[in-house]
Design a protein around this motif. Structure first.
Motif, PDB file in Angstrom:
ATOM      1  N   PHE A  14       0.898  -1.166   0.000  1.00  0.00           N
ATOM      2  CA  PHE A  14       0.000   0.000   0.000  1.00  0.00           C
ATOM      3  C   PHE A  14       0.926   1.203   0.000  1.00  0.00           C
ATOM      4  CE2 PHE A  14      -2.766  -3.101   2.225  1.00  0.00           C
ATOM      5  CZ  PHE A  14      -3.853  -3.049   1.376  1.00  0.00           C
ATOM      6  N   PHE A  17       4.110   1.095   2.135  1.00  0.00           N
ATOM      7  CA  PHE A  17       3.985   0.082   3.173  1.00  0.00           C
ATOM      8  C   PHE A  17       3.770  -1.300   2.571  1.00  0.00           C
ATOM      9  CE2 PHE A  17       1.248  -2.446   5.945  1.00  0.00           C
ATOM     10  CZ  PHE A  17       2.031  -2.482   7.077  1.00  0.00           C
ATOM     11  N   ALA A  19       2.459  -4.797   2.724  1.00  0.00           N
ATOM     12  CA  ALA A  19       1.461  -5.516   3.523  1.00  0.00           C
ATOM     13  C   ALA A  19       1.623  -7.027   3.399  1.00  0.00           C
ATOM     14  CB  ALA A  19       0.057  -5.111   3.110  1.00  0.00           C
ATOM     15  N   PRO A  38      -1.924 -11.595  14.575  1.00  0.00           N
ATOM     16  CA  PRO A  38      -2.337 -10.334  15.196  1.00  0.00           C
ATOM     17  C   PRO A  38      -2.981  -9.387  14.187  1.00  0.00           C
ATOM     18  CG  PRO A  38       0.055 -10.481  15.047  1.00  0.00           C
ATOM     19  CD  PRO A  38      -0.477 -11.806  14.656  1.00  0.00           C
ATOM     20  N   SER A  39      -3.691  -8.443  14.710  1.00  0.00           N
ATOM     21  CA  SER A  39      -4.352  -7.447  13.870  1.00  0.00           C
ATOM     22  C   SER A  39      -3.318  -6.658  13.075  1.00  0.00           C
ATOM     23  CB  SER A  39      -5.160  -6.517  14.773  1.00  0.00           C
ATOM     24  OG  SER A  39      -5.586  -5.412  14.052  1.00  0.00           O
ATOM     25  N   GLY A  40      -3.607  -6.437  11.811  1.00  0.00           N
ATOM     26  CA  GLY A  40      -2.683  -5.691  10.959  1.00  0.00           C
ATOM     27  C   GLY A  40      -1.592  -6.547  10.360  1.00  0.00           C
ATOM     28  N   SER A  41      -1.682  -7.873  10.515  1.00  0.00           N
ATOM     29  CA  SER A  41      -0.606  -8.726  10.015  1.00  0.00           C
ATOM     30  C   SER A  41      -0.786  -9.063   8.541  1.00  0.00           C
ATOM     31  CB  SER A  41      -0.538 -10.015  10.849  1.00  0.00           C
ATOM     32  OG  SER A  41      -1.792 -10.667  10.813  1.00  0.00           O
ATOM     33  N   GLY A  42      -1.900  -8.676   7.946  1.00  0.00           N
ATOM     34  CA  GLY A  42      -2.085  -8.886   6.512  1.00  0.00           C
ATOM     35  C   GLY A  42      -3.012 -10.032   6.151  1.00  0.00           C
ATOM     36  N   LYS A  43      -3.747 -10.553   7.133  1.00  0.00           N
ATOM     37  CA  LYS A  43      -4.644 -11.682   6.870  1.00  0.00           C
ATOM     38  C   LYS A  43      -5.723 -11.306   5.850  1.00  0.00           C
ATOM     39  CE  LYS A  43      -6.005 -11.814  11.174  1.00  0.00           C
ATOM     40  NZ  LYS A  43      -5.353 -10.622  11.730  1.00  0.00           N
ATOM     41  N   SER A  44      -6.404 -10.181   6.118  1.00  0.00           N
ATOM     42  CA  SER A  44      -7.455  -9.755   5.192  1.00  0.00           C
ATOM     43  C   SER A  44      -6.870  -9.485   3.819  1.00  0.00           C
ATOM     44  CB  SER A  44      -8.138  -8.481   5.695  1.00  0.00           C
ATOM     45  OG  SER A  44      -8.673  -8.688   6.962  1.00  0.00           O
ATOM     46  N   THR A  45      -5.766  -8.772   3.794  1.00  0.00           N
ATOM     47  CA  THR A  45      -5.141  -8.439   2.521  1.00  0.00           C
ATOM     48  C   THR A  45      -4.850  -9.707   1.728  1.00  0.00           C
ATOM     49  OG1 THR A  45      -4.122  -6.580   3.672  1.00  0.00           O
ATOM     50  CG2 THR A  45      -3.288  -7.102   1.483  1.00  0.00           C
TER      51      THR A  45
HETATM   52  N1  LIG Z   1      -6.457   0.234   1.840  1.00  0.00           N
HETATM   53  C1  LIG Z   1      -5.334   0.279   2.599  1.00  0.00           C
HETATM   54  N2  LIG Z   1      -4.476   1.315   2.469  1.00  0.00           N
HETATM   55  C2  LIG Z   1      -3.358   1.386   3.204  1.00  0.00           C
HETATM   56  N3  LIG Z   1      -2.982   0.459   4.095  1.00  0.00           N
HETATM   57  C3  LIG Z   1      -3.790  -0.605   4.283  1.00  0.00           C
HETATM   58  C4  LIG Z   1      -5.010  -0.745   3.530  1.00  0.00           C
HETATM   59  N4  LIG Z   1      -5.604  -1.893   3.915  1.00  0.00           N
HETATM   60  C5  LIG Z   1      -4.803  -2.441   4.852  1.00  0.00           C
HETATM   61  N5  LIG Z   1      -3.706  -1.671   5.067  1.00  0.00           N
HETATM   62  C6  LIG Z   1      -2.619  -1.978   5.979  1.00  0.00           C
HETATM   63  O1  LIG Z   1      -2.125  -3.257   5.669  1.00  0.00           O
HETATM   64  C7  LIG Z   1      -1.842  -3.964   6.849  1.00  0.00           C
HETATM   65  C8  LIG Z   1      -2.565  -5.292   6.832  1.00  0.00           C
HETATM   66  O2  LIG Z   1      -3.965  -5.051   6.948  1.00  0.00           O
HETATM   67  P1  LIG Z   1      -5.025  -6.221   7.035  1.00  0.00           P
HETATM   68  O3  LIG Z   1      -4.757  -7.173   5.962  1.00  0.00           O
HETATM   69  O4  LIG Z   1      -6.360  -5.611   7.077  1.00  0.00           O
HETATM   70  O5  LIG Z   1      -4.664  -6.856   8.435  1.00  0.00           O
HETATM   71  P2  LIG Z   1      -5.495  -7.929   9.268  1.00  0.00           P
HETATM   72  O6  LIG Z   1      -6.666  -8.346   8.484  1.00  0.00           O
HETATM   73  O7  LIG Z   1      -4.527  -9.034   9.513  1.00  0.00           O
HETATM   74  O8  LIG Z   1      -5.856  -7.263  10.548  1.00  0.00           O
HETATM   75  C9  LIG Z   1      -2.229  -3.100   8.020  1.00  0.00           C
HETATM   76  O9  LIG Z   1      -1.063  -2.509   8.557  1.00  0.00           O
HETATM   77  C10 LIG Z   1      -3.113  -2.055   7.408  1.00  0.00           C
HETATM   78  O10 LIG Z   1      -2.925  -0.836   8.066  1.00  0.00           O
END
Ligand SMILES: Nc1ncnc2c1ncn2[C@@H]1O[C@H](COP(=O)(O)OP(=O)(O)O)[C@@H](O)[C@H]1O
Ligand SMILES: [Mg+2]
Lengths: 243, 418
Positions: A14, A17, A19, A38-45
């Motif tokens: 991103f 950054f 991810a 943990p939260s923010g580790s990139g699971k959703s991404t």
């Molecule tokens: N649209 C976005 N723009 C910028 N940074 C993002 C975006 N979506 C997620 N991030 C960053 O990418 C990282 C991984 O996010 P995410 O996959 O949502 O984590 P998780 O689902 O594990 O909590 C986080 O640090 C988040 O801040």
């Protein structure tokens, strides 16, 4: 068993950054994978890259034999085969539950309305909310909404189901009804990738566990091994906090 | 003085109500006598003070009857809604007194001193409004300079329209679709052809002769129907990922929003023909329609964009994850929700559009307000501006009010639980 999803050296940024870092992953047909971390580790991404709700910049993602990239022409076709359930349900509030379920089959798959409705009722039955079919999303409880969302995804008869923390937005008493529906689905042989912190569910259903941290897959192991003797210290720490 | 004696309570409820009502009554008598007979109880005092007399009586009376939970339903209702505090009581009195003072003269002008009978300005002798003017000119106000013998064509066109619209409300859902398609794509052509003529043995009536209320309707209806889809497409364009489309949309919207409509209309008359090959001629009504449509579409685009932005990202993602492409996602999921959210804004733009139509006078087209303007300069009818503009104002108000009510109903009807 044959591979249905394959990620090779996937990197995702991103802006500056990063991810996802060098993600390698193979998923076989009918395999169930639970991702935690943990939260923010990139699971959703990670799982959102699989149906290209997020774009990866580097590496290969192959779903059902087709590579997903900016050149993919029939992206919609691939997405139609990959169902997704979101943390926030994302039902369409202007449509009844039944219409939520029939819309995509009718318009994307060109299914006759009658058939789509029969299919929708079958899937609503499956998640046990057939009696709510005529209601609008806003009239249902969180648990019912999430089960509707699951039914909606199933109506596309996907080959793969992705779940992004499907129970995190729910009150505790509703979590079980959603997990039960997911367990049923797993038993029916669906290929599933589930991001969740419900470790009971993971132990019951998952073939493999993945632990992610800071955009990397830190550990991937058979479920039993993962819980009984995790290799990495970070996994141990995480499990000790969550269990 | 110990005011607590004067504080109303339930023990001697009736005497308080009686005294209070009496005082209020005196206040009313006072204001009525001062506004109609020019004198009142305290007329012997200097003028400025005697104005305050009814207010003081009224205020004190209202103070006395302000009894909480009196048990009398009517009294409680009055107290809660109009008399909850001294300030509230003052506002109530001021509003009522203003109505008593100003409504009668208005009514006199409108009705009692107004003239309805007759055919010339000289028939207006009573000093009130001269509605004879409106009566004599009514035909022009409605049809402009359209020849009398051909007016049945306008009547037929509008009657058909109303019947079709009316029918669309009553026929079953299945036919509704066809009526609406007919209304949007076929009817406008037939209607325009009927009114302009030139074929089928109908006498050609050039658009310069069109005018009055019927022209108001024609211009508004066309611009309304056309500016909506164009505005929606511009709104989508402004959010497009493709820079070419996005910047074209932004440029278009900002260009039209930055220019006053009146300038646009001038330019449509002067500049537009310069872009056309020599010899081609586009009717000035068409040019004006294009100008107004594009102008209002720019506003519509921003209204719709507001709705698009208000939708959560999850709606887009859910639609995509089900395999919907751009157009399916927008037409099935995004626009139905976004447009519903911005019905008040859409109605706003539509009302503004209707009220902007008089500006077409700059190219020589005279709709209702334009015809009034023309009529009042007729040497035989000088001095009738007030009647004319009040009439035009009322007609516009009725049109806009109906539209506004319709939009409110629509909003209610489409309201689903979120
Ligand atoms: N649209 C976005 N723009 C910028 N940074 C993002 C975006 N979506 C997620 N991030 C960053 O990418 C990282 C991984 O996010 P995410 O996959 O949502 O984590 P998780 O689902 O594990 O909590 C986080 O640090 C988040 O801040
Ligand atoms: Mg997440």
């Amino acid at each position: 068993m044959s591979k249905i999803i394959e990620l090779k050296n996937v990197n995702k940024w991103f802006d500056k950054f990063q991810a996802l870092k060098d993600i390698n992953l193979e998923v076989n047909q009918q395999e169930k994978i639970v991702i935690c971390g943990p939260s923010g580790s990139g699971k959703s991404t990670l799982i959102r890259c699989i149906n290209r709700l997020e774009e990866h910049q580097d590496g290969q993602i192959i779903v059902d034999g087709k590579e997903i990239s900016e050149n993919t022409k029939d992206l919609e076709k691939i997405r139609a085969e990959v169902g997704m359930v979101f943390q926030q349900f994302n039902l369409f509030p202007h449509l009844s539950i039944l219409d939520n379920c029939t819309l995509a089959p009718i318009w994307v798959k060109k299914m006759p309305k009658k058939d789509a409705e029969a299919l929708a009722m079958k899937n609503l039955e499956r998640v046990q909310i057939a009696d709510q079919a005529k209601k609008f999303p806003g009239q249902l409880s969180g648990g019912q909404q999430q089960r509707s969302a699951l039914a909606r995804a199933l109506c596309m008869e996907p080959k793969i189901m992705l779940f992004d923390e499907p129970t995190s937005a729910l009150d505790p008493e509703m979590i079980k009804e959603v997990l039960d529906a997911m367990v049923d689905l797993a038993k029916a042989g669906m290929t599933m990738i589930v991001v969740t912190h419900e470790m009971g569910f993971a132990k019951e259903v998952a073939d493999n566990m993945i632990f992610m941290d800071e955009g990397k897959i830190v550990e991937k192991a058979k479920t039993k091994d993962f819980f009984e003797n995790p290799k990495s210290d970070r996994t141990k720490l995480f499990l000790s906090q969550i269990l | 003085m110990n005011l607590s004696i004067l504080k109303s309570d339930k023990k001697n409820l009736n005497s308080f109500i009686a005294t209070g009502s009496a005082l209020i009554f005196i206040g009313f008598i006072d204001i009525i006598s001062s506004s109609f007979f020019g004198t009142n109880i305290t007329a012997f005092l200097p003028n400025k003070i005697s104005y305050l007399t009814p207010l003081l009586f009224g205020l004190f009376g209202l103070y006395l009857i302000r009894i909480e939970f009196s048990g009398n339903k009517l009294l409680d209702k009055i107290n809660i809604n109009f008399n909850s505090s001294n300030f509230n009581a003052l506002l109530t009195l001021l509003v009522i007194f203003a109505l008593i003072k100003y409504i009668p003269p208005l009514l006199n002008w409108f009705v009692f001193d107004a003239n309805f009978a007759g055919n010339t300005k000289e028939d207006c002798t009573d000093g009130g409004a001269c509605w004879v003017f409106v009566k004599v000119w009514l035909n022009r106000f409605v049809y402009g300079l359209y020849p009398d013998t051909e007016q049945w064509r306008i009547n037929t066109a509008f009657l058909t329209l109303f019947l079709l619209v009316g029918a669309s409300f009553f026929v079953p859902q299945k036919f509704k679709k066809y009526i609406i398609i007919f209304l949007l794509f076929v009817y406008p052509i037939i209607g325009l052809k009927l009114i302009s003529g030139g074929d089928f043995g109908l006498k050609y009536v050039e658009t310069g002769a069109w005018g009055g209320l019927s022209l108001t309707f024609i211009v508004s209806a066309f611009a309304l129907i056309l500016c909506f889809p164009i505005g929606t497409i511009l709104a989508l364009g402004r959010r497009s990922k493709l820079p070419a489309i996005r910047y074209t949309s932004i440029g278009f919207i900002e260009l039209w929003r930055g220019v006053p409509l009146i300038t646009v209309l001038f330019m449509s008359a002067v500049m537009f023909p310069m872009f056309l090959p020599d010899g081609t001629y586009v009717d000035k009504l068409i040019r004006v329609l294009i100008a107004i449509t594009l102008f209002e579409a720019a506003y519509m685009a921003e209204v719709v964009r507001g709705g698009l932005q208000a939708l959560p990202k999850g709606q887009y993602e859910a639609a995509k994850s089900l395999g919907m492409g751009y157009w399916k996602m927008h037409f099935l999921i995004i626009l139905p929700q976004a447009l519903k959210l911005v019905i008040p804004g859409i109605a706003n733009t539509f009302l503004a559009l209707v009220k902007d139509t008089p500006l077409i006078f700059v190219v020589g087209l005279l709709e209702l307000a334009g015809m009034v303007n023309l009529a009042k300069t007729n040497p035989k009818w000088l001095g009738m501006a007030m009647e004319g503009y009040v009439f035009a104002g009322l007609v516009f108000w009725v049109i806009c009010y109906v539209m506004s009510r319709y939009s409110q109903n629509l909003e209610k009807k489409l309201k689903t639980e979120r």
